[in-house]
Design a protein around this motif. Structure first.
Motif, short mmCIF file in Angstrom:
data_model
loop_
_atom_site.label_atom_id
_atom_site.label_comp_id
_atom_site.label_asym_id
_atom_site.label_seq_id
_atom_site.Cartn_x
_atom_site.Cartn_y
_atom_site.Cartn_z
N VAL A 58 -4.56 50.20 74.87
CA VAL A 58 -3.38 49.95 75.32
C VAL A 58 -3.43 50.07 77.25
O VAL A 58 -2.84 49.28 77.57
CB VAL A 58 -2.42 51.36 74.91
N TYR A 61 -4.92 46.31 78.15
CA TYR A 61 -4.06 45.34 78.21
C TYR A 61 -2.64 45.86 79.03
O TYR A 61 -2.08 44.84 79.67
CB TYR A 61 -3.41 45.01 76.81
N GLY A 62 -2.61 46.97 79.17
CA GLY A 62 -1.48 47.39 79.98
C GLY A 62 -1.79 46.99 81.61
O GLY A 62 -0.83 46.38 82.27
N CYS A 63 -2.87 47.50 82.07
CA CYS A 63 -3.28 46.98 83.35
C CYS A 63 -3.33 45.40 83.63
O CYS A 63 -2.84 44.98 84.64
CB CYS A 63 -4.76 47.54 83.46
N ALA A 78 8.18 45.57 82.58
CA ALA A 78 6.80 45.93 82.91
C ALA A 78 6.56 47.22 83.61
O ALA A 78 7.32 47.51 84.63
CB ALA A 78 6.02 44.80 83.75
N TRP A 83 8.57 50.26 77.94
CA TRP A 83 7.64 49.32 77.87
C TRP A 83 6.40 49.97 77.40
O TRP A 83 5.67 49.50 76.49
CB TRP A 83 7.25 48.77 79.18
N TRP A 84 6.01 51.28 77.53
CA TRP A 84 4.73 51.82 77.53
C TRP A 84 5.04 52.49 75.95
O TRP A 84 4.18 52.75 75.10
CB TRP A 84 4.15 52.93 78.46
N LEU A 279 3.12 43.80 75.05
CA LEU A 279 3.29 43.87 76.49
C LEU A 279 3.56 42.68 77.35
O LEU A 279 3.99 42.70 78.29
CB LEU A 279 1.85 44.74 76.79
#
Length: 348
Positions: A58, A61-63, A78, A83-84, A279
Motif C-alpha cells: 500500500v 503504490y501510495g507513493c 489523493a 483515500w488511504w 489509489l
C-alpha cells in the motif's frame, strides 16, 4: 442493462474468489501447525511478514500515486484520510483476515471438520439472510456509510465467511489426503462434471433473473441482485469454482504446465492490482469512460448497425480494455513491487 447486471455479479464473484483462494491455502496449513508446541509464538513472525507485505504494498503504490498526482495528473482525494482508509477497504479487510488466520486455524482444528462445517452452513444461512434484507429492503445511504453502520460491517462478515469456508474445504481435502475418512455425503464435490454443471445452472439463473428484471424495468432489483458483497449468487459461483478447481487432477502435459506458469506469474500481482486500481482510479477510469462514451455515441449514430451490434461493440471494447489493464498492472507489479519485497526478504 442485462449485460451490466451480469458484469456486476461477476465483479462480486471475483472478490469472493480472491478471499477464498487465500483461505483455501492458509487456514489448513495453520490448523495442522496448531497442534505443535509453541504454536502461538511460532506464528508471530510469519503472520507479521504476511501483514507487512500488505502494508508495504500500500505504501509503495501510495507513493507512486502521489507522484502521479503531483507531476502528471490530479487524482481526486489523493493523500486524504478516506483515500488511504475506506478507499482501500478491500485491502485492509484482507490484512485483517491474514492477521486472524492463526486464530481461525486453531479454532477449526479443535472443533473438527464436521462440527466446523455444520456451524459454517448455519452462519451462511444467517449472513445471507441478513444480506438479502440489506440488498432488497434496507440498502440505506451507500455513500454515507461509516464503520459504525451494521450494513457496512456485513460486507466484512461476508468476505470473512468466504475466507473461512474456503479454509474448511482446504482442511477437508488435507485430512482426506493424509488418511482421513471422507463422508459419503461429501463425495459429490470430487466430481468436476457435476460441479461444472452446477456452476452453469447458477449462471443460467443469474442470466434469467437479469433478463426478467430488465424486461420489466425493475432496475432496482437488478442492482440489488449484486449489491456490494451481499450477492448469494456470487458467493455460490465462487464456491463452485473453488470446488471445481480443487477436484481436478493436474495433467503433466505441456499445455497444463504452461497454464500453471502463467498463473504463477500473474497471481502474485493481483494484490498489487487491487491496490493500484483503487489509489489511481482516475488514471484508468477517465480514459476508459471517455473512449466508451465516444464509441457508444458513434456506433449508436450509425443507422446501419442494429442495437445488438451496438451493444457488442460497446462491451467488446470494455472487456478488452479491462483485460489489458489488469495484465499491464500485473506486469508492472512484477517488475516494481515484487523485487522490493524480495529485497526486504518478504517474498521469494
Amino acid at each position: 442493462m442485462t449485460a451490466l447486471g451480469l458484469i456486476n455479479l461477476l465483479g462480486a464473484w471475483g472478490n469472493h474468489v480472491f478471499f477464498m483462494i487465500s483461505g483455501f491455502f492458509l487456514i489448513p496449513s495453520l490448523a495442522a501447525s496448531s497442534r505443535r508446541f509453541g504454536y502461538w509464538r511460532s506464528q508471530i513472525v510469519p503472520t507479521s511478514r504476511r501483514c507487512a507485505v500488505v502494508v508495504i504494498s500500500v505504501l509503495l503504490y501510495g507513493c507512486l500515486a502521489l507522484m502521479i498526482n503531483a507531476w502528471i495528473m490530479p487524482l481526486p482525494g489523493a493523500g486524504s484520510r478516506s483515500w488511504w482508509g475506506m478507499g482501500l477497504e478491500f485491502v485492509w479487510l484482507y490484512l485483517c483476515f491474514v492477521a486472524l488466520a492463526p486464530i481461525i486455524g486453531w479454532v477449526v482444528e479443535r472443533m473438527g471438520s464436521g462440527k466446523a462445517e455444520f456451524l459454517i452452513i448455519a452462519l451462511i444461512c444467517v449472513v445471507y439472510g441478513l444480506n438479502a434484507y440489506i440488498a432488497f429492503v434496507s440498502q440505506g445511504e451507500v455513500m454515507g456509510r461509516g464503520l459504525g453502520d451494521w450494513r457496512k460491517l456485513m460486507s466484512a462478515v461476508s468476505y470473512l465467511l468466504s475466507f473461512t469456508v474456503a479454509g474448511l474445504i482446504g482442511k477437508r481435502i488435507r485430512d482426506t489426503s493424509v488418511g482421513g475418512i471422507e463422508p459419503k455425503t461429501l463425495q459429490w464435490w470430487r466430481r468436476p462434471k457435476l460441479l461444472m454443471t452446477g456452476a452453469c445452472l447458477v449462471g443460467a439463473v443469474a442470466w434469467l433473473l437479469s433478463v426478467l428484471t430488465t424486461l420489466h424495468g425493475r432496475y432496482d432489483l437488478l442492482y440489488a441482485l449484486s449489491f456490494k458483497s451481499t450477492s448469494l449468487i456470487s458467493f455460490v459461483l465462487a464456491l463452485l469454482a473453488l470446488l471445481f478447481c480443487s477436484s481436478l487432477q493436474l495433467s503433466v502435459r505441456f499445455a497444463a504446465k504452461a497454464r500453471a506458469r502463467m498463473v504463477l506469474t500473474l497471481a502474485p500481482g493481483i494484490l498489487g492490482f487491487y491496490i493500484a486500481q483503487s489509489l489511481m482510479h482516475a488514471v484508468w477510469f477517465i480514459p476508459c469512460f471517455s473512449m466508451m462514451s465516444r464509441i457508444l455515441g458513434h456506433v449508436a449514430g450509425n443507422a446501419r448497425l442494429t442495437p445488438v451490434a451496438t451493444v457488442l461493440v460497446f462491451f467488446t471494447f470494455g472487456v478488452i480494455f479491462a483485460v489489458l489493464f489488469a495484465a499491464v498492472l500485473c506486469g508492472i507489479d512484477r517488475v516494481l513491487r515484487r523485487p522490493i519485497l524480495r529485497m526486504l526478504r518478504l517474498a521469494k
